[in-house]
Design a protein around this motif. Structure first.
Motif, short mmCIF file in Angstrom:
data_model
loop_
_atom_site.label_atom_id
_atom_site.label_comp_id
_atom_site.label_asym_id
_atom_site.label_seq_id
_atom_site.Cartn_x
_atom_site.Cartn_y
_atom_site.Cartn_z
N THR A 142 37.28 38.87 31.56
CA THR A 142 35.95 38.69 31.10
C THR A 142 35.59 38.79 29.87
N GLN A 174 35.24 38.65 39.33
CA GLN A 174 34.78 39.19 38.09
C GLN A 174 32.95 39.03 37.99
N GLU A 175 32.51 40.08 37.35
CA GLU A 175 31.11 39.95 37.01
C GLU A 175 31.03 39.60 35.75
N GLU A 181 27.28 38.36 33.13
CA GLU A 181 25.92 37.74 33.17
C GLU A 181 25.87 36.42 32.73
N HIS A 193 28.56 33.90 40.16
CA HIS A 193 29.82 34.45 40.33
C HIS A 193 29.75 35.31 42.05
N ALA A 223 31.53 38.43 43.54
CA ALA A 223 32.35 39.72 43.11
C ALA A 223 32.46 40.71 44.16
N TYR A 224 33.32 41.82 44.05
CA TYR A 224 33.67 42.73 44.95
C TYR A 224 33.07 44.08 44.30
N ASP A 225 32.79 45.12 44.87
CA ASP A 225 32.34 46.30 44.70
C ASP A 225 33.53 47.24 44.28
N ALA A 245 37.59 44.02 36.58
CA ALA A 245 37.24 44.45 37.90
C ALA A 245 38.43 45.46 38.57
N LYS A 282 22.79 33.64 41.74
CA LYS A 282 23.59 33.73 40.57
C LYS A 282 24.54 34.64 40.97
N LYS A 283 24.48 35.53 41.58
CA LYS A 283 25.50 36.75 41.95
C LYS A 283 25.43 37.37 43.43
N VAL A 332 27.38 39.95 45.86
CA VAL A 332 28.65 41.09 45.72
C VAL A 332 28.89 41.45 47.03
#
Length: 329
Positions: A127, A147-148, A150, A154, A156-158, A189, A315-316, A318
């Motif tokens: 990123t 990946q996260e 702003e 995306h 993403a995974y935690d 990540a 937008k996101k 997880v």
């Protein structure tokens, strides 16, 4: 001879509009006429002109997918989920493999845009600000996976909490001296967040981490073996457990340990991340984490389609994960 939609219409004694409706499964066509047209299409081997259709609709019905490698299971599972969901809506995918070369990410982003794909899915490994700025300026439906960032759509995974949970599991199993095999922190990540989760959980439990207990590899089995060798060779006091940030790294570490007569988990416990197919069959089976990679692909596909069709989208996203405890601990 090149068969056209006009030829099909004349053979079936219907209009070109009717043939188009049959091909695109849109608008009303009687069942008898539909079967007649479909039979002629099958007999003639007619193939629609995709380029002409793209010009009319301003859509290529192709999604570009940039992936970091074709040699590991995670990208293939993501692509499986992507393809399954996109195909329901008549889309195909065009794969571009960077082989972990960041420069190729930029090249493929430009190439896919020139090829006029309808959207791009990037299975990202970094990123860096330059890349994120380029993604913001792409002016094309885009989703990043893994990946996260702003202002970038995306899935993403935690990663942070996964690493904490695995570390806590090892602590609960009685381990206080725990080592870590990671990757470069330019991969936020996998490299940074998983390491931070490990260190934070160790600190929360008042446990120290010797500097040589932490080693860095790359995304392959050999580097896991090399990292494990360094931990054993250079540590003042040997750890009793290892958290590796991927299954492949954990399997490499296991290989080194077994070749040097360490018992697993009696002498060294091991955990990985990724729920790879082989993790079930090695001896002992590896404790790992299932990240629902196919679901990640499906969710990314939905986000791309909603952008293309001007529908609301998040937008996101997880995704949740599942801890799989096996005999390696």
């Amino acid at each position: 001879m090149l068969i056209t939609i006009k030829d099909i219409a004349e053979m079936a004694n219907v209009s070109r509009t009717t043939v188009s409706r049959v091909i695109n499964n849109s608008g009303y066509v009687s069942e008898e006429v539909r079967k007649r047209v479909e039979k002629i299409i099958e007999e003639t081997g007619y193939m629609p002109n995709v380029n002409a259709k793209s010009l009319r609709t301003k859509q290529s019905k192709v999604i570009g997918v940039i992936l970091p490698t074709i040699q590991t299971e995670t990208p293939s599972r993501v692509v499986t989920g992507l393809s399954r969901e996109l195909s329901k809506h008549g889309y195909q995918i065009l794969l571009a493999n960077t082989d972990h070369d960041v420069k190729k990410e930029y090249e493929y982003l430009d190439l896919l845009k020139v090829r006029q794909v309808d959207g791009i899915v990037l299975i990202a490994t970094n990123t860096e600000p330059k890349l994120i700025e380029k993604l913001k300026q792409m002016d094309i439906p885009l989703v990043m996976i893994g990946q996260e960032a702003e202002d970038i759509v995306h899935v993403a995974y935690d990663d942070y909490h996964v690493a904490r949970d695995l570390t806590r599991l090892l602590i609960e199993k009685g381990h206080q001296k725990i080592g870590f095999i990671g990757v470069t922190e330019t991969d936020r990540a996998v490299g940074y967040l998983r390491k931070k989760g490990f260190l934070d959980e160790m600190k929360a439990n008042g446990l120290a981490v010797e500097r040589n207990w932490i080693q860095q590899g790359i995304f392959d089995i050999d580097s896991g073996r090399d990292a494990m060798e360094k931990i054993i060779t250079y540590s003042r006091e040997r750890p009793t457990a290892i958290l590796a940030v991927t299954d492949r790294l954990a399997i490499g570490a296991m290989s080194y340990l077994k070749n040097n007569n360490y018992r697993i988990p009696e002498d060294m416990a091991l955990v990985g991340i990724g729920a790879s197919e082989i993790s079930r069959y090695i001896d002992p089976p590896l404790t790992t984490v299932d990240y629902q990679n196919e679901k990640a692909g499906e969710e990314a596909a939905k986000l791309i389609l909603n952008q293309i069709n001007s529908k609301p989208f998040k937008k996101k996203i997880v995704l949740d994960y599942r801890l799989i405890v096996r005999d390696s601990v």
